[in-house]
Design a protein around this motif. Structure first.
Motif, PDB file in Angstrom:
ATOM      1  N   ALA A   1       0.846  -1.198   0.000  1.00  0.00           N
ATOM      2  CA  ALA A   1       0.000   0.000   0.000  1.00  0.00           C
ATOM      3  C   ALA A   1       0.878   1.245   0.000  1.00  0.00           C
ATOM      4  N   HIS A   2       1.988   1.189   0.722  1.00  0.00           N
ATOM      5  CA  HIS A   2       2.925   2.311   0.771  1.00  0.00           C
ATOM      6  C   HIS A   2       3.533   2.562  -0.617  1.00  0.00           C
ATOM      7  N   CYS A   3       3.858   1.490  -1.324  1.00  0.00           N
ATOM      8  CA  CYS A   3       4.454   1.620  -2.663  1.00  0.00           C
ATOM      9  C   CYS A   3       3.456   2.193  -3.664  1.00  0.00           C
ATOM     10  N   ALA A   4       2.209   1.838  -3.519  1.00  0.00           N
ATOM     11  CA  ALA A   4       1.191   2.325  -4.449  1.00  0.00           C
ATOM     12  C   ALA A   4       0.848   3.782  -4.187  1.00  0.00           C
ATOM     13  N   ASP A   5       1.388   4.324  -3.108  1.00  0.00           N
ATOM     14  CA  ASP A   5       1.079   5.686  -2.695  1.00  0.00           C
ATOM     15  C   ASP A   5       2.116   6.689  -3.198  1.00  0.00           C
TER      16      ASP A   5
ATOM     17  N   ALA B   1       4.896  13.279  -8.903  1.00  0.00           N
ATOM     18  CA  ALA B   1       6.291  13.647  -9.206  1.00  0.00           C
ATOM     19  C   ALA B   1       7.194  12.417  -9.182  1.00  0.00           C
ATOM     20  N   GLU B   2       6.960  11.516  -8.226  1.00  0.00           N
ATOM     21  CA  GLU B   2       7.761  10.296  -8.151  1.00  0.00           C
ATOM     22  C   GLU B   2       7.454   9.377  -9.336  1.00  0.00           C
ATOM     23  N   LEU B   3       6.182   9.289  -9.709  1.00  0.00           N
ATOM     24  CA  LEU B   3       5.816   8.485 -10.884  1.00  0.00           C
ATOM     25  C   LEU B   3       6.422   9.077 -12.155  1.00  0.00           C
ATOM     26  N   LEU B   4       6.453  10.394 -12.220  1.00  0.00           N
ATOM     27  CA  LEU B   4       7.060  11.079 -13.362  1.00  0.00           C
ATOM     28  C   LEU B   4       8.553  10.758 -13.437  1.00  0.00           C
ATOM     29  N   ALA B   5       9.221  10.739 -12.295  1.00  0.00           N
ATOM     30  CA  ALA B   5      10.656  10.412 -12.256  1.00  0.00           C
ATOM     31  C   ALA B   5      10.900   8.984 -12.739  1.00  0.00           C
ATOM     32  N   ILE B   6      10.048   8.060 -12.339  1.00  0.00           N
ATOM     33  CA  ILE B   6      10.181   6.667 -12.781  1.00  0.00           C
ATOM     34  C   ILE B   6       9.949   6.585 -14.289  1.00  0.00           C
ATOM     35  N   GLY B   7       8.946   7.305 -14.791  1.00  0.00           N
ATOM     36  CA  GLY B   7       8.674   7.321 -16.228  1.00  0.00           C
ATOM     37  C   GLY B   7       9.838   7.896 -17.022  1.00  0.00           C
ATOM     38  N   HIS B   8      10.457   8.962 -16.498  1.00  0.00           N
ATOM     39  CA  HIS B   8      11.606   9.554 -17.183  1.00  0.00           C
ATOM     40  C   HIS B   8      12.807   8.611 -17.181  1.00  0.00           C
ATOM     41  N   THR B   9      12.939   7.815 -16.124  1.00  0.00           N
ATOM     42  CA  THR B   9      14.007   6.806 -16.108  1.00  0.00           C
ATOM     43  C   THR B   9      13.772   5.797 -17.219  1.00  0.00           C
TER      44      THR B   9
ATOM     45  N   VAL C   1       6.124  11.709 -20.879  1.00  0.00           N
ATOM     46  CA  VAL C   1       5.721  10.874 -19.747  1.00  0.00           C
ATOM     47  C   VAL C   1       4.465  11.488 -19.146  1.00  0.00           C
ATOM     48  N   THR C   2       3.449  10.667 -18.979  1.00  0.00           N
ATOM     49  CA  THR C   2       2.230  11.115 -18.295  1.00  0.00           C
ATOM     50  C   THR C   2       2.002  10.197 -17.096  1.00  0.00           C
ATOM     51  N   THR C   3       1.291  10.700 -16.117  1.00  0.00           N
ATOM     52  CA  THR C   3       1.009   9.890 -14.928  1.00  0.00           C
ATOM     53  C   THR C   3      -0.489   9.821 -14.682  1.00  0.00           C
ATOM     54  N   HIS C   4      -0.884   8.702 -14.133  1.00  0.00           N
ATOM     55  CA  HIS C   4      -2.243   8.478 -13.644  1.00  0.00           C
ATOM     56  C   HIS C   4      -2.064   7.880 -12.257  1.00  0.00           C
TER      57      HIS C   4
ATOM     58  N   GLY D   1      -0.985   5.890  -9.528  1.00  0.00           N
ATOM     59  CA  GLY D   1      -0.279   4.611  -9.419  1.00  0.00           C
ATOM     60  C   GLY D   1       0.417   4.148 -10.684  1.00  0.00           C
ATOM     61  N   GLU D   2       0.426   4.947 -11.758  1.00  0.00           N
ATOM     62  CA  GLU D   2       1.003   4.500 -13.033  1.00  0.00           C
ATOM     63  C   GLU D   2       1.738   5.637 -13.739  1.00  0.00           C
ATOM     64  N   SER D   3       2.768   5.238 -14.515  1.00  0.00           N
ATOM     65  CA  SER D   3       3.451   6.148 -15.437  1.00  0.00           C
ATOM     66  C   SER D   3       3.236   5.608 -16.842  1.00  0.00           C
ATOM     67  N   HIS D   4       3.029   6.499 -17.807  1.00  0.00           N
ATOM     68  CA  HIS D   4       2.840   6.086 -19.200  1.00  0.00           C
ATOM     69  C   HIS D   4       3.782   6.868 -20.096  1.00  0.00           C
ATOM     70  N   LEU D   5       4.314   6.193 -21.112  1.00  0.00           N
ATOM     71  CA  LEU D   5       5.082   6.857 -22.153  1.00  0.00           C
ATOM     72  C   LEU D   5       4.190   6.918 -23.379  1.00  0.00           C
ATOM     73  N   GLN D   6       4.085   8.097 -23.987  1.00  0.00           N
ATOM     74  CA  GLN D   6       3.264   8.247 -25.184  1.00  0.00           C
ATOM     75  C   GLN D   6       3.861   9.319 -26.075  1.00  0.00           C
ATOM     76  N   PHE D   7       3.359   9.404 -27.289  1.00  0.00           N
ATOM     77  CA  PHE D   7       3.888  10.369 -28.251  1.00  0.00           C
ATOM     78  C   PHE D   7       3.035  11.626 -28.263  1.00  0.00           C
ATOM     79  N   MET D   8       3.714  12.770 -28.449  1.00  0.00           N
ATOM     80  CA  MET D   8       3.018  14.055 -28.469  1.00  0.00           C
ATOM     81  C   MET D   8       2.161  14.215 -29.708  1.00  0.00           C
ATOM     82  N   ASN D   9       2.598  13.618 -30.841  1.00  0.00           N
ATOM     83  CA  ASN D   9       1.788  13.777 -32.041  1.00  0.00           C
ATOM     84  C   ASN D   9       1.636  12.451 -32.773  1.00  0.00           C
ATOM     85  N   HIS D  10       0.604  12.373 -33.560  1.00  0.00           N
ATOM     86  CA  HIS D  10       0.222  11.144 -34.240  1.00  0.00           C
ATOM     87  C   HIS D  10       1.266  10.698 -35.259  1.00  0.00           C
TER      88      HIS D  10
END
Length: 193
Positions: free
Chosen positions: A16-20, A24-32, A87-90, A92-101
């Motif tokens: 539960a602590h990890c999911a919390d 900013a921390e999720l963003l850092a993980i996504g950037h890694t 990098v976007t966050t939701h 408990g999650e980090s996502h990598l996606q493209f800015m344009n189609h």
């Protein structure tokens, strides 16, 4: 010695602590994860740390002529495809996606490979000029008479052949370990309740 129930309770608390994690921390993980992908790609390695399929001799010569490496397959001509990843966050999650189609389509073509023939429709071709030129009506008539400013291209078949080069994935144990180590360092900085 702790009972199995107490150990299970401690594990549940830690999970539960990890999911919390904060955004900013999720963003850092996504950037890694993004850095791992881009740096590995620049070294010419796919998601399994195997070298990419080589460029065709013609394309390698074109790259070399323009001052780029013709031997290391880095999937970068302009750099737009790799720079378009965000990098976007939701919760408990980090996502990598493209800015344009367009860059998303290009990345998918590299990841899956493309082997097809396509019909290119007929169109007018005008020579490239850096200046925007404005013509009077008389100037346009004169250009038409002299057939200056381009020609018409007939429809033709274009073969599209791009080998599969899986770059936009993380699955090699080394890459996964780097991302997990970053995540764990962020988690361990927070006090466990």
């Amino acid at each position: 010695m702790a009972s199995p129930t107490e150990v299970a309770d401690e594990i549940d608390k830690y999970v539960a602590h990890c999911a919390d994690l904060t955004p900013a921390e999720l963003l850092a993980i996504g950037h890694t994860a993004l850095n791992v992908i881009v740096l590995r790609t620049k070294r010419g390695l796919d998601a399994d740390h195997k070298p990419f399929a080589p460029y065709t001799p013609e394309y390698a010569a074109r790259r070399k002529k323009s001052g780029r490496s013709g031997t290391t397959v880095d999937l970068a001509v302009t750099g737009h495809m790799q720079q378009a990843v965000i990098v976007t966050t939701h919760p408990g999650e980090s996502h990598l996606q493209f800015m344009n189609h367009a860059e998303d389509v290009k990345a998918e073509a590299h990841n899956k490979g493309v082997h097809k023939q396509e019909t290119v429709r007929g169109h007018s071709v005008k020579p490239y000029t850096r200046k925007v030129q404005r013509y009077t009506k008389a100037g346009k008539v004169r250009m038409k008479k002299q057939n200056v400013g381009g020609h018409t291209r007939l429809p033709y078949q274009r073969k599209m052949d791009l080998p599969k080069r899986e770059w936009f994935e993380v699955r090699h144990p080394h890459d996964v370990g780097m991302i997990e180590n970053n995540a764990e360092s962020l988690i361990h900085r927070k006090p466990v309740p």
